[in-house]
Write a protein that holds these residues in place. Structure first.
Motif, PDB file in Angstrom:
ATOM      1  N   ARG A  42     -11.138   0.501   1.584  1.00 16.56           N
ATOM      2  CA  ARG A  42     -10.366  -0.417   0.761  1.00 16.56           C
ATOM      3  C   ARG A  42      -9.989   0.456  -0.644  1.00 16.56           C
ATOM      4  O   ARG A  42      -8.879  -0.082  -1.299  1.00 16.56           O
ATOM      5  CB  ARG A  42     -11.630  -1.593   0.265  1.00 16.56           C
ATOM      6  N   ALA A  43     -10.540   1.534  -1.033  1.00 12.92           N
ATOM      7  CA  ALA A  43     -10.228   2.186  -2.290  1.00 12.92           C
ATOM      8  C   ALA A  43      -8.876   2.585  -1.853  1.00 12.92           C
ATOM      9  O   ALA A  43      -8.213   2.797  -2.858  1.00 12.92           O
ATOM     10  CB  ALA A  43     -11.340   3.289  -2.314  1.00 12.92           C
ATOM     11  N   LEU A  44      -8.598   3.236  -0.763  1.00 14.11           N
ATOM     12  CA  LEU A  44      -7.363   3.652  -0.256  1.00 14.11           C
ATOM     13  C   LEU A  44      -6.166   2.717  -0.343  1.00 14.11           C
ATOM     14  O   LEU A  44      -5.097   2.911  -1.152  1.00 14.11           O
ATOM     15  CB  LEU A  44      -7.423   4.464   1.077  1.00 14.11           C
ATOM     16  N   PHE A  45      -6.352   1.317   0.033  1.00 12.01           N
ATOM     17  CA  PHE A  45      -5.343   0.278   0.118  1.00 12.01           C
ATOM     18  C   PHE A  45      -5.199  -0.207  -1.474  1.00 12.01           C
ATOM     19  O   PHE A  45      -4.191  -0.518  -1.552  1.00 12.01           O
ATOM     20  CB  PHE A  45      -5.955  -0.873   0.872  1.00 12.01           C
ATOM     21  N   ALA A  46      -6.226   0.256  -2.277  1.00 13.71           N
ATOM     22  CA  ALA A  46      -6.049  -0.317  -3.778  1.00 13.71           C
ATOM     23  C   ALA A  46      -5.309   0.777  -4.458  1.00 13.71           C
ATOM     24  O   ALA A  46      -4.986   0.542  -5.729  1.00 13.71           O
ATOM     25  CB  ALA A  46      -7.526  -0.590  -4.241  1.00 13.71           C
ATOM     26  N   GLY A  47      -5.250   2.132  -3.807  1.00 11.93           N
ATOM     27  CA  GLY A  47      -4.479   2.996  -4.472  1.00 11.93           C
ATOM     28  C   GLY A  47      -5.403   3.955  -5.186  1.00 11.93           C
ATOM     29  O   GLY A  47      -4.943   5.011  -6.015  1.00 11.93           O
ATOM     30  N   HIS A  48      -6.737   3.951  -5.087  1.00  8.19           N
ATOM     31  CA  HIS A  48      -7.701   4.711  -5.672  1.00  8.19           C
ATOM     32  C   HIS A  48      -7.888   5.959  -4.877  1.00  8.19           C
ATOM     33  O   HIS A  48      -8.924   5.983  -4.345  1.00  8.19           O
ATOM     34  CB  HIS A  48      -8.707   4.063  -6.155  1.00  8.19           C
ATOM     35  N   VAL A  77       0.878  -1.092   0.023  1.00  4.14           N
ATOM     36  CA  VAL A  77      -0.108  -0.104   0.007  1.00  4.14           C
ATOM     37  C   VAL A  77       0.850   1.319  -0.032  1.00  4.14           C
ATOM     38  O   VAL A  77       2.222   1.508   0.785  1.00  4.14           O
ATOM     39  CB  VAL A  77      -0.981   0.019   1.229  1.00  4.14           C
ATOM     40  N   GLN A  78       0.365   2.325  -0.784  1.00  9.19           N
ATOM     41  CA  GLN A  78       1.127   3.446  -0.705  1.00  9.19           C
ATOM     42  C   GLN A  78       1.358   4.224   0.456  1.00  9.19           C
ATOM     43  O   GLN A  78       0.068   4.418   1.095  1.00  9.19           O
ATOM     44  CB  GLN A  78       0.856   4.335  -2.032  1.00  9.19           C
ATOM     45  N   ILE A  79       2.198   4.840   1.084  1.00  9.50           N
ATOM     46  CA  ILE A  79       2.285   5.428   2.489  1.00  9.50           C
ATOM     47  C   ILE A  79       1.200   6.668   2.505  1.00  9.50           C
ATOM     48  O   ILE A  79       0.608   6.863   3.479  1.00  9.50           O
ATOM     49  CB  ILE A  79       3.656   5.976   2.636  1.00  9.50           C
ATOM     50  N   GLY A  80       1.151   7.375   1.472  1.00  5.93           N
ATOM     51  CA  GLY A  80       0.070   8.510   1.530  1.00  5.93           C
ATOM     52  C   GLY A  80      -1.266   7.898   1.546  1.00  5.93           C
ATOM     53  O   GLY A  80      -2.214   8.497   2.488  1.00  5.93           O
ATOM     54  N   ASN A  81      -1.667   6.941   0.738  1.00  2.00           N
ATOM     55  CA  ASN A  81      -2.939   6.198   0.851  1.00  2.00           C
ATOM     56  C   ASN A  81      -3.281   5.718   2.252  1.00  2.00           C
ATOM     57  O   ASN A  81      -4.264   5.680   2.927  1.00  2.00           O
ATOM     58  CB  ASN A  81      -3.071   5.195   0.006  1.00  2.00           C
ATOM     59  N   LEU A  82      -2.249   5.182   2.996  1.00  2.00           N
ATOM     60  CA  LEU A  82      -2.188   4.531   4.157  1.00  2.00           C
ATOM     61  C   LEU A  82      -2.468   5.661   5.401  1.00  2.00           C
ATOM     62  O   LEU A  82      -3.284   5.472   6.199  1.00  2.00           O
ATOM     63  CB  LEU A  82      -0.856   3.657   4.542  1.00  2.00           C
ATOM     64  N   LEU A  83      -1.834   6.601   4.966  1.00  3.82           N
ATOM     65  CA  LEU A  83      -1.867   7.690   6.417  1.00  3.82           C
ATOM     66  C   LEU A  83      -3.508   8.266   6.143  1.00  3.82           C
ATOM     67  O   LEU A  83      -3.901   8.595   7.319  1.00  3.82           O
ATOM     68  CB  LEU A  83      -1.073   8.820   5.982  1.00  3.82           C
ATOM     69  N   LEU A  84      -3.753   8.383   5.016  1.00  8.06           N
ATOM     70  CA  LEU A  84      -5.375   8.753   4.707  1.00  8.06           C
ATOM     71  C   LEU A  84      -6.386   7.857   5.382  1.00  8.06           C
ATOM     72  O   LEU A  84      -7.359   8.124   5.820  1.00  8.06           O
ATOM     73  CB  LEU A  84      -5.832   9.122   3.375  1.00  8.06           C
TER      74      LEU A  84
END
Length: 254
Positions: free
Chosen positions: A215-221, A134-141
């Protein structure tokens, strides 16, 4: 300014109590870890229709729901500690202090948010070892979304605890609320598998919006509508929960 100072003082005291007995952080994370280790490996065949053909894809679907589960249940049962403080006279003694009544609630709830985020980090790190990416920015959000859920559920639990003032009443009440919330949020399995009538009912469950957003954030969306819809819905309800619980605190300590 006074509110921020008072909140910080209450948070420091509550966090110090937690730090003296950090075992509760690991107790809280034990059940999600068991789901991660013993339940997630069974999901790859079940999630194949959704395109989850690798471990990374499977965990990108399962872990966000698991983290939301952690935030919901970890927050809903915080009221038991407050009832113990009521019985010990801690809340009663707060009447003679100049501390803001709102800060008494917010300081405790922020302690709960920090504790639950620490548990979420532990779960995420373990999932990375199983192939999660998972991307770090998406993970923080996503962690921001979890923090709002934890704030909402913990303040609701505190407000209800001040009303019922009994563990015997709080436990069945929280379980009664938590069970349909769990089943109608798609935490363990996405609601894409559900019949249309069940998906329509789930649309009224704010936590289903949160799970979709996570789930959208973990998928990079990160630009997916579900992300901002989930943040907005949970954020509004969290503010309402804090306001209501703060009024309950004011009635209890004035």
């Amino acid at each position: 300014m006074k509110l921020a100072r008072d909140t910080w003082l209450i948070f420091q005291r509550q966090f110090m109590l937690l730090a003296r007995n950090p075992v509760w952080v690991f107790v809280g994370v034990f059940q999600p870890v068991m789901y991660l280790l013993l339940f997630a490996p069974l999901l790859k065949p079940a999630l194949a229709p959704l395109g989850a053909t690798t471990n990374a894809q499977t965990y990108r679907i399962f872990v966000p729901g698991l983290l939301v589960l952690l935030a919901i249940f970890g927050g809903l049962f915080q009221g038991f500690g407050l009832i113990a403080e009521l019985r010990a006279g801690v809340i009663e003694r707060s009447r003679v202090t100049p501390v803001s009544r709102f800060a008494l609630l917010l300081g405790r709830s922020l302690r709960d948010v920090v504790s639950l985020l620490a548990q979420a980090v532990i779960i995420t790190l373990l999932a990375l070892a199983f192939g999660l990416r998972v991307q770090i920015g998406n993970l923080l959000l996503a962690y921001l979304l979890l923090a709002l859920i934890a704030l909402m559920t913990s303040t609701l639990s505190y407000g209800v605890a001040l009303r019922v003032k009994s563990e015997d009443a709080l436990a069945p009440l929280m379980n009664t609320v938590a069970q349909p919330v769990l089943l109608l949020s798609g935490i363990l399995l996405p609601l894409a598998f559900a019949p249309s009538w069940l998906r329509r009912v789930a649309d009224w469950n704010p936590f289903s919006w949160a799970v979709d957003g996570a789930r959208a954030l973990f998928a990079g969306h990160i630009g997916d509508d579900s992300v901002w819809q989930g943040l907005t819905v949970i954020g509004v309800i969290a503010v309402l929960a804090v306001v209501w619980a703060a009024r309950e605190f004011a009635r209890s300590v004035r």
